[in-house]
Write a protein that holds these residues in place. Structure first.
Motif, PDB file in Angstrom:
ATOM      1  N   ILE A   3       0.542   4.193 -17.105  1.00  0.00           N
ATOM      2  CA  ILE A   3       0.424   5.329 -16.169  1.00  0.00           C
ATOM      3  C   ILE A   3       0.855   4.934 -14.755  1.00  0.00           C
ATOM      4  CG2 ILE A   3      -1.243   6.854 -15.001  1.00  0.00           C
ATOM      5  CD1 ILE A   3      -0.493   7.953 -17.717  1.00  0.00           C
ATOM      6  N   PRO A   4       0.488   3.751 -14.262  1.00  0.00           N
ATOM      7  CA  PRO A   4       1.004   3.389 -12.931  1.00  0.00           C
ATOM      8  C   PRO A   4       2.534   3.368 -12.872  1.00  0.00           C
ATOM      9  CG  PRO A   4      -0.819   1.956 -13.515  1.00  0.00           C
ATOM     10  CD  PRO A   4      -0.493   2.763 -14.739  1.00  0.00           C
ATOM     11  N   LYS A   5       3.175   2.992 -13.970  1.00  0.00           N
ATOM     12  CA  LYS A   5       4.643   2.996 -14.005  1.00  0.00           C
ATOM     13  C   LYS A   5       5.182   4.427 -13.990  1.00  0.00           C
ATOM     14  CE  LYS A   5       5.061  -1.479 -16.178  1.00  0.00           C
ATOM     15  NZ  LYS A   5       5.726  -2.326 -17.130  1.00  0.00           N
ATOM     16  N   VAL A   6       4.455   5.335 -14.626  1.00  0.00           N
ATOM     17  CA  VAL A   6       4.848   6.744 -14.592  1.00  0.00           C
ATOM     18  C   VAL A   6       4.700   7.265 -13.160  1.00  0.00           C
ATOM     19  CG1 VAL A   6       4.287   9.070 -15.414  1.00  0.00           C
ATOM     20  CG2 VAL A   6       4.307   7.151 -17.024  1.00  0.00           C
ATOM     21  N   LEU A   7       3.599   6.882 -12.507  1.00  0.00           N
ATOM     22  CA  LEU A   7       3.342   7.334 -11.143  1.00  0.00           C
ATOM     23  C   LEU A   7       4.418   6.868 -10.160  1.00  0.00           C
ATOM     24  CD1 LEU A   7      -0.505   6.798 -10.888  1.00  0.00           C
ATOM     25  CD2 LEU A   7       0.704   8.979 -10.851  1.00  0.00           C
ATOM     26  N   THR A   8       4.917   5.656 -10.375  1.00  0.00           N
ATOM     27  CA  THR A   8       5.925   5.130  -9.451  1.00  0.00           C
ATOM     28  C   THR A   8       7.346   5.526  -9.837  1.00  0.00           C
ATOM     29  OG1 THR A   8       6.119   3.044 -10.685  1.00  0.00           O
ATOM     30  CG2 THR A   8       4.506   3.120  -8.864  1.00  0.00           C
ATOM     31  N   GLY A   9       7.485   6.224 -10.974  1.00  0.00           N
ATOM     32  CA  GLY A   9       8.813   6.642 -11.406  1.00  0.00           C
ATOM     33  C   GLY A   9       9.564   5.564 -12.169  1.00  0.00           C
ATOM     34  N   GLU A  10       8.902   4.443 -12.443  1.00  0.00           N
ATOM     35  CA  GLU A  10       9.532   3.351 -13.177  1.00  0.00           C
ATOM     36  C   GLU A  10       9.779   3.738 -14.644  1.00  0.00           C
ATOM     37  OE1 GLU A  10       8.396  -1.303 -14.071  1.00  0.00           O
ATOM     38  OE2 GLU A  10       7.439  -0.270 -12.394  1.00  0.00           O
ATOM     39  N   MET A  11       8.957   4.660 -15.151  1.00  0.00           N
ATOM     40  CA  MET A  11       9.149   5.172 -16.511  1.00  0.00           C
ATOM     41  C   MET A  11       8.717   6.634 -16.506  1.00  0.00           C
ATOM     42  SD  MET A  11       5.967   3.850 -19.005  1.00  0.00           S
ATOM     43  CE  MET A  11       7.068   3.308 -20.211  1.00  0.00           C
ATOM     44  N   ASP A  12       9.233   7.414 -17.457  1.00  0.00           N
ATOM     45  CA  ASP A  12       8.802   8.806 -17.512  1.00  0.00           C
ATOM     46  C   ASP A  12       7.748   8.993 -18.612  1.00  0.00           C
ATOM     47  OD1 ASP A  12      10.198   8.990 -19.919  1.00  0.00           O
ATOM     48  OD2 ASP A  12      11.844  10.136 -19.080  1.00  0.00           O
ATOM     49  N   MET A  13       7.081  10.104 -18.562  1.00  0.00           N
ATOM     50  CA  MET A  13       5.981  10.375 -19.482  1.00  0.00           C
ATOM     51  C   MET A  13       6.451  10.384 -20.930  1.00  0.00           C
ATOM     52  SD  MET A  13       2.811  10.747 -19.917  1.00  0.00           S
ATOM     53  CE  MET A  13       2.053  11.165 -18.376  1.00  0.00           C
ATOM     54  N   THR A  14       7.653  10.857 -21.187  1.00  0.00           N
ATOM     55  CA  THR A  14       8.167  10.877 -22.562  1.00  0.00           C
ATOM     56  C   THR A  14       8.241   9.470 -23.139  1.00  0.00           C
ATOM     57  OG1 THR A  14       9.416  12.889 -22.115  1.00  0.00           O
ATOM     58  CG2 THR A  14      10.097  11.597 -24.021  1.00  0.00           C
ATOM     59  N   MET A  15       8.647   8.513 -22.336  1.00  0.00           N
ATOM     60  CA  MET A  15       8.725   7.130 -22.806  1.00  0.00           C
ATOM     61  C   MET A  15       7.328   6.614 -23.182  1.00  0.00           C
ATOM     62  SD  MET A  15      10.385   3.781 -20.945  1.00  0.00           S
ATOM     63  CE  MET A  15      11.953   4.607 -20.728  1.00  0.00           C
ATOM     64  N   LEU A  19       0.851  -1.186   0.000  1.00  0.00           N
ATOM     65  CA  LEU A  19       0.000   0.000   0.000  1.00  0.00           C
ATOM     66  C   LEU A  19       0.882   1.230   0.000  1.00  0.00           C
ATOM     67  CD1 LEU A  19      -2.729  -0.926   2.625  1.00  0.00           C
ATOM     68  CD2 LEU A  19      -2.961  -0.849   0.154  1.00  0.00           C
ATOM     69  N   ILE A  20       0.531   2.155  -0.822  1.00  0.00           N
ATOM     70  CA  ILE A  20       1.234   3.427  -0.852  1.00  0.00           C
ATOM     71  C   ILE A  20       0.419   4.366   0.022  1.00  0.00           C
ATOM     72  CG2 ILE A  20       2.005   5.337  -2.299  1.00  0.00           C
ATOM     73  CD1 ILE A  20       2.152   3.399  -4.630  1.00  0.00           C
ATOM     74  N   GLY A  21       1.083   5.056   0.879  1.00  0.00           N
ATOM     75  CA  GLY A  21       0.385   5.976   1.767  1.00  0.00           C
ATOM     76  C   GLY A  21      -0.340   7.071   1.002  1.00  0.00           C
ATOM     77  N   LYS A  22      -1.340   7.628   1.622  1.00  0.00           N
ATOM     78  CA  LYS A  22      -2.153   8.681   1.007  1.00  0.00           C
ATOM     79  C   LYS A  22      -1.287   9.837   0.527  1.00  0.00           C
ATOM     80  CE  LYS A  22      -5.879  11.880   1.957  1.00  0.00           C
ATOM     81  NZ  LYS A  22      -6.701  12.523   2.963  1.00  0.00           N
ATOM     82  N   GLN A  23      -0.315  10.218   1.314  1.00  0.00           N
ATOM     83  CA  GLN A  23       0.559  11.326   0.948  1.00  0.00           C
ATOM     84  C   GLN A  23       1.365  10.993  -0.309  1.00  0.00           C
ATOM     85  OE1 GLN A  23       3.194  12.549   4.074  1.00  0.00           O
ATOM     86  NE2 GLN A  23       3.980  14.298   2.929  1.00  0.00           N
ATOM     87  N   GLN A  24       1.833   9.748  -0.430  1.00  0.00           N
ATOM     88  CA  GLN A  24       2.600   9.337  -1.603  1.00  0.00           C
ATOM     89  C   GLN A  24       1.719   9.336  -2.851  1.00  0.00           C
ATOM     90  OE1 GLN A  24       3.973   5.721   0.355  1.00  0.00           O
ATOM     91  NE2 GLN A  24       6.056   6.286  -0.221  1.00  0.00           N
ATOM     92  N   VAL A  25       0.489   8.874  -2.704  1.00  0.00           N
ATOM     93  CA  VAL A  25      -0.435   8.866  -3.834  1.00  0.00           C
ATOM     94  C   VAL A  25      -0.721  10.289  -4.288  1.00  0.00           C
ATOM     95  CG1 VAL A  25      -2.799   8.338  -4.568  1.00  0.00           C
ATOM     96  CG2 VAL A  25      -1.491   6.659  -3.247  1.00  0.00           C
ATOM     97  N   GLU A  26      -0.983  11.160  -3.340  1.00  0.00           N
ATOM     98  CA  GLU A  26      -1.261  12.556  -3.693  1.00  0.00           C
ATOM     99  C   GLU A  26      -0.072  13.197  -4.391  1.00  0.00           C
ATOM    100  OE1 GLU A  26      -2.473  14.286   0.024  1.00  0.00           O
ATOM    101  OE2 GLU A  26      -4.510  13.485  -0.150  1.00  0.00           O
ATOM    102  N   GLU A  27       1.134  12.919  -3.915  1.00  0.00           N
ATOM    103  CA  GLU A  27       2.332  13.474  -4.535  1.00  0.00           C
ATOM    104  C   GLU A  27       2.513  12.925  -5.951  1.00  0.00           C
ATOM    105  OE1 GLU A  27       5.509  15.851  -5.139  1.00  0.00           O
ATOM    106  OE2 GLU A  27       4.184  15.932  -3.403  1.00  0.00           O
ATOM    107  N   ALA A  28       2.289  11.626  -6.121  1.00  0.00           N
ATOM    108  CA  ALA A  28       2.411  11.015  -7.447  1.00  0.00           C
ATOM    109  C   ALA A  28       1.389  11.598  -8.407  1.00  0.00           C
ATOM    110  CB  ALA A  28       2.252   9.503  -7.341  1.00  0.00           C
ATOM    111  N   MET A  29       0.166  11.805  -7.936  1.00  0.00           N
ATOM    112  CA  MET A  29      -0.878  12.385  -8.782  1.00  0.00           C
ATOM    113  C   MET A  29      -0.528  13.829  -9.148  1.00  0.00           C
ATOM    114  SD  MET A  29      -2.986  10.032  -9.444  1.00  0.00           S
ATOM    115  CE  MET A  29      -4.415  10.854 -10.086  1.00  0.00           C
TER     116      MET A  29
END
Length: 165
Positions: free
Chosen positions: A89-101, A8-18
């Motif tokens: 998009i989940p991979k972008v959110l976790t930093g596993e890939m960037d939006m350009t990719m 589980l990702i904490g609420k704060q982490q989800v908000e930051e990722a969003m």
């Protein structure tokens, strides 16, 4: 046996990722697919982009009918673009890939769809005189230069498109 794990990702982490994702999506970055500026010139001096536009929209005098290949290709591919976004998009959110990719993957997919549409389009058919001249009944392929010129680009300029198709 492999045991599944759940994190589980904490609420704060989800908000930051969003928030980061929203920042990436707000930019002027877009994927453009078509015949880019400078794609080349035919022997008669017409640019490949001009020929592509005439084929896609038809000629002003009505002698060449519209044979739309851009919008139909993208419309047909839309479910695949949606699915790609859902998976990546989940991979972008976790930093596993960037939006350009992700945009590059969508561009490659769309480029392939447009090229396939050019190959598959059969109507409106060429006139018999055109078929005789070309030696082929494919309305959008003569030398193959237009199809080969289809490219995607990632554009973040925000500038209007003034040349190319």
């Amino acid at each position: 046996m492999i045991a599944p794990t759940v994190g589980l990702i904490g609420k704060q982490q989800v908000e930051e990722a969003m928030k980061k994702l929203a920042e990436q999506l707000q930019g002027a970055t877009r994927v453009l697919v078509g015949v880019p500026k400078g794609a080349g010139v035919y022997e008669d001096g017409l640019t490949i982009a001009t020929i592509a536009a005439v084929n896609n929209f038809g000629s002003a005098d009505g002698k060449i009918p519209p044979r739309p290949f851009l919008a139909p290709a993208i419309e047909k591919g839309a479910p695949q673009y949606q699915r790609l976004a859902e998976v990546m998009i989940p991979k972008v959110l976790t930093g596993e890939m960037d939006m350009t990719m992700l945009l590059e993957q969508m561009g490659q997919l769309a480029e392939g769809h447009v090229k396939q549409e050019i190959t598959d389009l059969k109507i409106p058919a060429n006139a018999p005189s055109t078929i005789a001249k070309k030696g082929s009944d494919n309305p959008l392929i003569d030398t193959g230069a237009m199809r080969q010129s289809i490219r995607y680009v990632i554009d973040d300029s925000g500038e209007p498109i003034d040349e190319g198709l």
